[in-house]
Design a protein around this motif. Sequence first.
Motif, PDB file in Angstrom:
ATOM      1  N   GLY A 150      32.291  21.523 -16.240  1.00 18.42           N
ATOM      2  CA  GLY A 150      31.295  22.792 -14.679  1.00 18.42           C
ATOM      3  C   GLY A 150      31.103  23.743 -16.335  1.00 18.42           C
ATOM      4  O   GLY A 150      30.851  24.529 -15.763  1.00 18.42           O
ATOM      5  N   ARG A 151      29.900  23.185 -17.111  1.00 18.82           N
ATOM      6  CA  ARG A 151      29.080  24.236 -17.608  1.00 18.82           C
ATOM      7  C   ARG A 151      27.827  24.011 -17.106  1.00 18.82           C
ATOM      8  O   ARG A 151      27.743  23.397 -16.846  1.00 18.82           O
ATOM      9  CB  ARG A 151      29.033  23.593 -19.422  1.00 18.82           C
ATOM     10  N   SER A 152      27.084  25.619 -16.762  1.00 16.06           N
ATOM     11  CA  SER A 152      25.784  25.956 -15.947  1.00 16.06           C
ATOM     12  C   SER A 152      24.791  25.680 -16.660  1.00 16.06           C
ATOM     13  O   SER A 152      24.337  25.725 -18.089  1.00 16.06           O
ATOM     14  CB  SER A 152      25.682  27.086 -15.238  1.00 16.06           C
ATOM     15  N   TYR A 153      23.981  24.488 -16.506  1.00 20.42           N
ATOM     16  CA  TYR A 153      22.605  24.441 -17.202  1.00 20.42           C
ATOM     17  C   TYR A 153      21.741  25.562 -17.799  1.00 20.42           C
ATOM     18  O   TYR A 153      21.138  25.433 -19.340  1.00 20.42           O
ATOM     19  CB  TYR A 153      21.652  22.788 -16.799  1.00 20.42           C
ATOM     20  N   ASN A 154      21.560  26.594 -16.328  1.00 16.89           N
ATOM     21  CA  ASN A 154      20.088  27.245 -16.938  1.00 16.89           C
ATOM     22  C   ASN A 154      20.570  28.776 -17.041  1.00 16.89           C
ATOM     23  O   ASN A 154      19.670  29.647 -17.044  1.00 16.89           O
ATOM     24  CB  ASN A 154      19.545  27.647 -15.720  1.00 16.89           C
ATOM     25  N   VAL A 155      21.967  28.333 -17.519  1.00 16.07           N
ATOM     26  CA  VAL A 155      22.098  29.806 -18.105  1.00 16.07           C
ATOM     27  C   VAL A 155      22.127  29.863 -19.905  1.00 16.07           C
ATOM     28  O   VAL A 155      22.462  29.681 -20.021  1.00 16.07           O
ATOM     29  CB  VAL A 155      24.025  30.304 -17.632  1.00 16.07           C
ATOM     30  N   PRO A 156      21.162  30.878 -19.694  1.00 10.86           N
ATOM     31  CA  PRO A 156      21.032  31.391 -21.701  1.00 10.86           C
ATOM     32  C   PRO A 156      22.153  31.876 -22.323  1.00 10.86           C
ATOM     33  O   PRO A 156      23.348  32.122 -21.928  1.00 10.86           O
ATOM     34  CB  PRO A 156      20.467  32.386 -21.526  1.00 10.86           C
ATOM     35  N   ASP A 157      22.444  31.580 -23.760  1.00 12.08           N
ATOM     36  CA  ASP A 157      23.547  31.580 -24.662  1.00 12.08           C
ATOM     37  C   ASP A 157      23.917  33.116 -24.569  1.00 12.08           C
ATOM     38  O   ASP A 157      24.836  33.271 -24.998  1.00 12.08           O
ATOM     39  CB  ASP A 157      24.026  30.909 -25.938  1.00 12.08           C
ATOM     40  N   ASP A 158      22.698  33.805 -24.948  1.00 19.82           N
ATOM     41  CA  ASP A 158      22.533  35.005 -25.967  1.00 19.82           C
ATOM     42  C   ASP A 158      22.259  36.373 -24.691  1.00 19.82           C
ATOM     43  O   ASP A 158      21.093  37.403 -24.844  1.00 19.82           O
ATOM     44  CB  ASP A 158      21.020  35.040 -26.410  1.00 19.82           C
ATOM     45  N   ILE A 159      22.787  35.945 -23.242  1.00 21.27           N
ATOM     46  CA  ILE A 159      23.064  37.034 -22.338  1.00 21.27           C
ATOM     47  C   ILE A 159      23.794  38.539 -23.241  1.00 21.27           C
ATOM     48  O   ILE A 159      24.630  37.944 -23.419  1.00 21.27           O
ATOM     49  CB  ILE A 159      23.528  36.390 -21.334  1.00 21.27           C
ATOM     50  N   ASP A 160      23.685  39.747 -22.768  1.00 22.89           N
ATOM     51  CA  ASP A 160      23.914  40.435 -23.389  1.00 22.89           C
ATOM     52  C   ASP A 160      24.556  40.917 -21.927  1.00 22.89           C
ATOM     53  O   ASP A 160      24.245  41.366 -20.654  1.00 22.89           O
ATOM     54  CB  ASP A 160      23.358  41.496 -23.395  1.00 22.89           C
ATOM     55  N   GLU A 161      26.668  40.892 -22.354  1.00 18.66           N
ATOM     56  CA  GLU A 161      27.554  41.178 -21.086  1.00 18.66           C
ATOM     57  C   GLU A 161      26.809  42.539 -21.106  1.00 18.66           C
ATOM     58  O   GLU A 161      27.127  43.364 -19.958  1.00 18.66           O
ATOM     59  CB  GLU A 161      28.501  41.304 -21.696  1.00 18.66           C
ATOM     60  N   GLU A 162      26.464  43.738 -21.918  1.00 18.25           N
ATOM     61  CA  GLU A 162      26.777  45.274 -21.567  1.00 18.25           C
ATOM     62  C   GLU A 162      25.185  45.327 -20.040  1.00 18.25           C
ATOM     63  O   GLU A 162      25.675  46.568 -19.134  1.00 18.25           O
ATOM     64  CB  GLU A 162      26.612  45.790 -22.616  1.00 18.25           C
ATOM     65  N   ASP A 163      24.119  44.520 -20.663  1.00 20.60           N
ATOM     66  CA  ASP A 163      23.322  44.564 -19.531  1.00 20.60           C
ATOM     67  C   ASP A 163      23.671  43.726 -17.929  1.00 20.60           C
ATOM     68  O   ASP A 163      23.260  44.767 -17.786  1.00 20.60           O
ATOM     69  CB  ASP A 163      21.874  43.901 -20.183  1.00 20.60           C
ATOM     70  N   LEU A 164      24.228  42.939 -18.298  1.00 21.30           N
ATOM     71  CA  LEU A 164      25.107  42.256 -16.974  1.00 21.30           C
ATOM     72  C   LEU A 164      25.397  43.202 -15.981  1.00 21.30           C
ATOM     73  O   LEU A 164      25.326  43.212 -15.183  1.00 21.30           O
ATOM     74  CB  LEU A 164      25.270  41.786 -17.052  1.00 21.30           C
ATOM     75  N   MET A 165      26.965  44.423 -17.110  1.00 20.44           N
ATOM     76  CA  MET A 165      27.119  45.361 -16.890  1.00 20.44           C
ATOM     77  C   MET A 165      25.982  46.438 -16.240  1.00 20.44           C
ATOM     78  O   MET A 165      26.872  46.981 -14.820  1.00 20.44           O
ATOM     79  CB  MET A 165      28.124  46.003 -17.707  1.00 20.44           C
ATOM     80  N   GLY A 166      25.572  46.732 -17.146  1.00 19.89           N
ATOM     81  CA  GLY A 166      24.719  47.716 -16.326  1.00 19.89           C
ATOM     82  C   GLY A 166      23.932  47.375 -15.150  1.00 19.89           C
ATOM     83  O   GLY A 166      23.354  48.437 -14.202  1.00 19.89           O
ATOM     84  N   GLU A 167      23.344  46.380 -14.607  1.00 16.66           N
ATOM     85  CA  GLU A 167      22.752  46.016 -13.629  1.00 16.66           C
ATOM     86  C   GLU A 167      23.178  46.129 -12.649  1.00 16.66           C
ATOM     87  O   GLU A 167      23.329  46.272 -11.501  1.00 16.66           O
ATOM     88  CB  GLU A 167      21.904  44.573 -14.090  1.00 16.66           C
ATOM     89  N   LEU A 168      25.021  45.439 -12.666  1.00 17.88           N
ATOM     90  CA  LEU A 168      25.996  45.586 -11.799  1.00 17.88           C
ATOM     91  C   LEU A 168      26.135  46.492 -11.214  1.00 17.88           C
ATOM     92  O   LEU A 168      26.853  47.345 -10.151  1.00 17.88           O
ATOM     93  CB  LEU A 168      26.939  44.999 -12.367  1.00 17.88           C
ATOM     94  N   ASP A 169      26.745  48.049 -11.890  1.00 18.44           N
ATOM     95  CA  ASP A 169      26.450  49.401 -11.590  1.00 18.44           C
ATOM     96  C   ASP A 169      25.533  50.133 -10.815  1.00 18.44           C
ATOM     97  O   ASP A 169      25.600  49.991  -9.518  1.00 18.44           O
ATOM     98  CB  ASP A 169      26.809  49.978 -12.817  1.00 18.44           C
ATOM     99  N   ALA A 170      24.819  49.421 -10.785  1.00 21.56           N
ATOM    100  CA  ALA A 170      22.953  49.592 -10.214  1.00 21.56           C
ATOM    101  C   ALA A 170      23.145  49.225  -9.274  1.00 21.56           C
ATOM    102  O   ALA A 170      22.727  49.814  -8.556  1.00 21.56           O
ATOM    103  CB  ALA A 170      21.661  49.480 -10.949  1.00 21.56           C
ATOM    104  N   LEU A 171      23.132  47.449  -9.015  1.00 19.93           N
ATOM    105  CA  LEU A 171      23.750  47.184  -7.378  1.00 19.93           C
ATOM    106  C   LEU A 171      24.767  47.458  -6.706  1.00 19.93           C
ATOM    107  O   LEU A 171      24.488  48.406  -5.756  1.00 19.93           O
ATOM    108  CB  LEU A 171      23.880  45.565  -7.922  1.00 19.93           C
ATOM    109  N   GLU A 172      25.670  48.520  -7.573  1.00 21.26           N
ATOM    110  CA  GLU A 172      26.440  49.015  -6.598  1.00 21.26           C
ATOM    111  C   GLU A 172      26.097  49.940  -6.260  1.00 21.26           C
ATOM    112  O   GLU A 172      26.157  50.569  -4.623  1.00 21.26           O
ATOM    113  CB  GLU A 172      28.128  49.091  -7.134  1.00 21.26           C
TER     114      GLU A 172
END
Length: 235
Positions: A150-172
């Motif tokens: 079930g592992r994704s191939y193109n997802v890097p391992d060093d993704i910052d979750e805080e950056d993802l949460m910021g992008e998610l808040d901006a999208l909302e």
Amino acid sequence: MKKVFGIKKDKAPAPTLNEASDRINKRGESVDEKIKRLDGELAKYKEQIKRTRPGPAQEAVKARAMRILKQKRMYEGQRDMLYNQTFNLDQVAFASEGIKDAQQTMSALKTANKELKGMMKTVKIQEIDNLQDDMMDLMEVSNEIQESLGRSYNVPDDIDEEDLMGELDALEADMGLETEGEGVPSYLQPDNEPDYEELNLPSAPTGHAIPARKVNNHVEDEFGLPPVPRASLRG
């Protein structure tokens, strides 16, 4: 020889508890019938005593009634004795049946115990523990295989979750603005206001009136329309 000494007879089998109890119950029923008969005779003597006058005749009736009453008391004593014997036989029969039930229970327990011992020889605790350990190892390996598949191939391992949460808040937030814009009519939205300068519309009239002009012998105002007649005011 048999004629001289005779033939030895076989002994009759001893009566069972049920047979003895039935025999005593029959005797008790016979005594009850006698008591009922005596009660009937006593009732007749009572009536005779009531009808006769005091004297020798009444005394004779009382003597007969006394004799019947004594017989009744004797039979009542025999009936009570028979009832006690029946009660004792019932108690013994109950105890005997209980012992028989206990013997059958012990026999069944012994048989079950022997069967359980035979089955326990084929089952070993160590084998069960080893089997459980093997099953746990297999389940862990199965979980690792599922996670790997079930592992994704193109997802890097060093993704910052805080950056993802910021992008998610901006999208909302953007989605919220679009939702609010959809609820306002187009003619009230500031981005959709028309540019009046590009329409080349005439400017609004100022406070000074422009005199009307004639075109082809027709009077027209500054907008090319016939002038509005002015009503005269009378004092």
